[in-house]
Design a protein around this motif. Structure first.
Motif, short mmCIF file in Angstrom:
data_model
loop_
_atom_site.label_atom_id
_atom_site.label_comp_id
_atom_site.label_asym_id
_atom_site.label_seq_id
_atom_site.Cartn_x
_atom_site.Cartn_y
_atom_site.Cartn_z
N LEU A 1 0.78 -1.27 -0.38
CA LEU A 1 -0.05 -0.10 -0.31
C LEU A 1 1.41 0.89 -0.35
CD1 LEU A 1 -2.86 -1.12 2.70
CD2 LEU A 1 -3.07 -1.37 0.03
N ILE A 2 2.09 1.14 0.48
CA ILE A 2 3.28 2.92 1.14
C ILE A 2 3.66 2.74 -0.67
CG2 ILE A 2 4.98 0.94 1.42
CD1 ILE A 2 5.10 4.17 3.71
N ASN A 3 3.85 1.94 -1.48
CA ASN A 3 3.91 1.87 -2.73
C ASN A 3 3.89 2.72 -3.89
OD1 ASN A 3 6.85 0.62 -3.65
ND2 ASN A 3 6.48 -0.18 -1.47
N ILE A 4 2.50 2.26 -3.86
CA ILE A 4 0.29 2.72 -4.46
C ILE A 4 0.09 3.72 -3.98
CG2 ILE A 4 -1.64 2.55 -4.53
CD1 ILE A 4 -1.42 -0.67 -4.55
N ILE A 5 0.19 4.41 -2.71
CA ILE A 5 -0.12 6.03 -2.01
C ILE A 5 1.82 6.57 -2.81
CG2 ILE A 5 0.46 7.49 -0.15
CD1 ILE A 5 -1.05 5.18 1.82
N THR A 6 2.31 5.75 -2.15
CA THR A 6 3.56 6.75 -2.77
C THR A 6 3.86 7.19 -4.45
OG1 THR A 6 4.74 5.79 -1.26
CG2 THR A 6 5.93 7.41 -3.15
N GLU A 7 3.44 6.25 -5.42
CA GLU A 7 3.48 5.97 -6.39
C GLU A 7 2.43 8.06 -7.37
OE1 GLU A 7 2.37 3.72 -10.99
OE2 GLU A 7 2.32 2.94 -8.42
N TYR A 8 0.79 6.83 -6.38
CA TYR A 8 0.15 8.72 -6.84
C TYR A 8 0.29 9.77 -6.59
CZ TYR A 8 -3.75 10.89 -6.20
OH TYR A 8 -4.92 12.43 -6.45
N TRP A 9 0.69 9.69 -5.39
CA TRP A 9 1.62 11.37 -5.14
C TRP A 9 2.91 11.89 -6.60
CZ3 TRP A 9 -1.38 14.73 -2.76
CH2 TRP A 9 -2.49 14.60 -2.25
#
Length: 671
Positions: free
Chosen positions: A322-330
């Protein structure tokens, strides 16, 4: 039981050797490409040699202090931790500066071939880092048979990580900022143009910051998490199962990561698409996570734990994904935040910077909520030990995470070599696509590093809390140690701890500004006194720029290093363990949020510039592009110097407190 972690770590190192030999067999390209690569390699090695010389002085002094103040075993562990951390960074960067050339040469054959070389080169760093970390902790525990005696190993790893992050960050961003401000903004020449005197220093910086720096960062996070989990296991449970469990998770996850690396491939396609490249990398990550989840189930049962503990491991894996997905979004050009910054660039640098700051600040919310949810779930399932195990579960995927990170500087350098060697536009198109994705992967893996660092620091703090009670009992003190928010000492500690990450970041940012000033002055001087540079008839003095940033990086290491060691000792001995406990919590909270804001915001600025360079809002050379370069210049020390360096800072402070807590309880001015 100890045989499995040792065997897995040795296999990881052997696997790294196999990958190294595979990469080194690849074509090196043209003589011009080899010449450029050798300049990058020589600069990188010169930097590491000077940095390790400076660090060695600190390490020798601290080894002596630990030998007499604590015990010889802790001092030996500290020295070994420092050596292993430095070795991991050295080996990883050595292969990285050889993989960049071969990636550029492989791009002549197509996207698939180039990506395979870059991923395998990055995987060397990933598996060396985890292999050495797991092997070091396992062997020392087997030799000493006392987890408290190997805390020094974590301290040594943490200190090297701090210096690597600060020094490498200052180097890479001073060179990058200097190259961009004079090259792109003033002279109007492209990135990686061989006429720019700072271009070699810039390419060297990609390796010392994003390869050696990240390697040392993840190495020490892995080590201190394993030690904290083992220590909490020894204090919470009887027997050795809880002590060995973190190491067993790390061992089986290494096998999962090897399978994951094999799954990172992209089919032969004429279409160069960033989504396909990122999808291939995520395929490897998701494969590793799924396989690790399956193996964790069997390991958990074999070690005698129930389903609650297994669920804790799933919490850690879920946070990683999830932290990978969140960071990619931003940070990705595919999503709204980066495009908002690019759009704001149309009205100038001011609106670009304001929007970038806003995006960085907003990006802290979801990582914070994710960490809160992870802490709550892990604690509910298995108490404080559960938090440590969830963090170890996160770190168990470190091999493939570091692979994805190290892929970034390799492809970045490959693009630079392709540009400077005047390779065909088709080759440049492939290296540009790989580099664009690499910029996002570097941001994503920094998000992982920050999240795991915060949880690792919490695990260390929990161990610190337990050790305070043990030390108090040994000193004849009564009552349990408690941190009450109404206690003025705790409040004082919270404020002291809260401000340290800000002061630390300020010194890091200032150091980049000073070094960048020197680089800008030198590049301007060369352009002015050597007119043949712009005509292509005179070769720039690359070595001068490399020497300037190398010297500057070492000079500015001292104060940030002292800020991680002196405050916990001063607060502990002067104000006592309650103030020290408050200080540690304050530093974790502000350090985590500030690190997220800086690294995510900085990466968003960088990718907004790349988004414009892809042809949006006028493309390269437009007013929007020049504004985006300014924003990227502000974001560079955010994302690659101050932000990442906060990870080791909060862990060094916690591990120093843990090491000296017995002396602090015994001799503090305020008990």
């Amino acid at each position: 039981m100890m045989l499995l972690p040792i065997a897995a770590s040795i296999l990881a190192i052997v696997f790294a050797v196999f990958l190294t030999l595979n990469v080194l067999k690849k074509d090196e390209g043209t003589p011009k490409m080899i010449e450029i690569s050798n300049a990058i390699k020589e600069g990188a090695m010169a930097y590491l040699k000077r940095q390790y010389t400076v660090i060695a002085v600190f390490a020798i002094i601290l080894t002596a202090v630990l030998w007499f103040a604590i015990n010889p075993y802790t001092a030996i562990g500290f020295a070994l931790g420092a050596i292993c951390s430095a070795l991991a960074g050295f080996i990883g960067m050595n292969v990285s500066v050889r993989s960049n050339l071969r990636t550029a040469a492989a791009a002549k054959k197509g996207l698939s071939e180039a990506m395979n070389v870059a991923v395998r080169g990055g995987a060397v760093t990933g598996f060396v880092v985890v292999g050495l970390a797991l092997l070091g902790v396992s062997l020392l525990y087997m030799l000493f048979n006392d987890i408290k005696l190997i805390i020094g190993f974590g301290f040594g790893a943490s200190l090297i990580s701090l210096f690597a992050r600060v020094g490498g960050g200052i180097y890479t961003k001073a060179a990058d900022v200097g190259a961009d401000l004079v090259g792109k903004v003033e002279a109007g020449i492209p990135e990686d143009d061989p006429r720019n005197p700072a271009v070699i220093a810039d390419n060297v910086g990609d390796n010392v910051g994003d390869c050696a720096g990240m390697a040392a960062d993840i190495f020490e996070t892995y080590v201190v998490t394993a030690i904290a989990a083992m220590l909490l296991g020894a204090l919470t449970f009887s027997g050795t199962a809880a002590i060995m469990y973190p190491l067993m998770l790390g061992a089986v996850a290494l096998f999962a990561s090897m399978v994951g690396i094999a799954m990172v491939r992209i089919g032969n396609t004429k279409k160069v698409a960033g989504k396909a490249i990122m999808g291939a990398l995520y395929k490897g990550l998701f494969t590793s996570a799924i396989l690790a989840a399956i193996l964790f189930y069997f390991v958990t049962g074999w070690m005698g734990f129930g389903m609650n503990m297994y669920y804790v491991t799933l919490v850690g894996l879920a946070i990683t994904i999830l932290i990978n997905i969140i960071t990619e979004y931003w940070t990705s050009t595919e999503f709204k935040p980066v495009r908002m910054i690019a759009e704001a660039s149309q009205t100038g640098p001011g609106t670009n910077v304001i929007t970038g700051l806003a995006i960085g600040l907003k990006s802290t919310l979801f990582p914070m909520l994710l960490v809160i949810a992870g802490i709550f779930a892990a604690y509910t399932l298995a108490g404080v030990y559960g938090i440590a195990i969830a963090t170890m579960s996160m770190l168990s995927l470190a091999a493939i995470i570091v692979t994805i990170d190290s892929y970034g500087p390799i492809t970045d350098n490959a693009g630079g070599i392709a540009e400077m060697a005047n390779l065909p536009s088709g080759v440049r198109k492939i290296t540009d696509a790989l580099d664009a994705v690499g910029n996002t992967t570097k941001a994503v893996t920094k998000g992982f590093a920050i999240g795991s660092a915060a949880l690792a620091a919490l695990a260390l703090f929990a161990a610190f809390n337990q050790e305070v009670n043990i030390a108090r009992a040994a000193a004849g003190m009564t009552g349990d140690f408690a941190l009450l928010i109404t206690d003025p000492l705790v409040l004082i500690g919270l404020f002291i701890g809260g401000v340290i990450p800000f002061v630390f970041s300020a010194y890091c940012m200032q150091a980049v500004a000073k070094a960048a000033f020197s680089i800008v002055s030198e590049v301007r001087r060369q352009f002015k006194t050597m007119p043949g540079i712009m005509k292509g008839t005179t070769k720039p003095d690359y070595a001068k720029c490399v020497d300037i940033v190398t010297a500057a990086a070492q000079k500015e290491l001292i104060i940030p290093g002292l800020l991680s060691i002196i405050p916990p000792l001063a607060v502990g001995f002067l104000l006592g363990p309650k103030a020290l406990g408050g200080m540690l919590i304050g530093s974790i909270v502000t350090g985590f949020l500030l690190a997220v804001q800086m690294t995510t915001g900085g990466a968003a600025w960088d990718n907004a510039k790349k988004y414009i360079e892809s042809g949006k809002y006028g493309g390269k050379g437009s007013y929007a592009h020049k504004a985006a370069v300014v924003g990227d210049t502000v974001g560079d020390p955010f994302k690659d110097t101050a932000g990442p360096a906060l990870n080791p800072l909060i862990k060094v402070m916690n591990i120093v407190a843990l090491l000296f807590i017995t002396l602090i309880v015994t001799y503090s001015v305020i008990p």
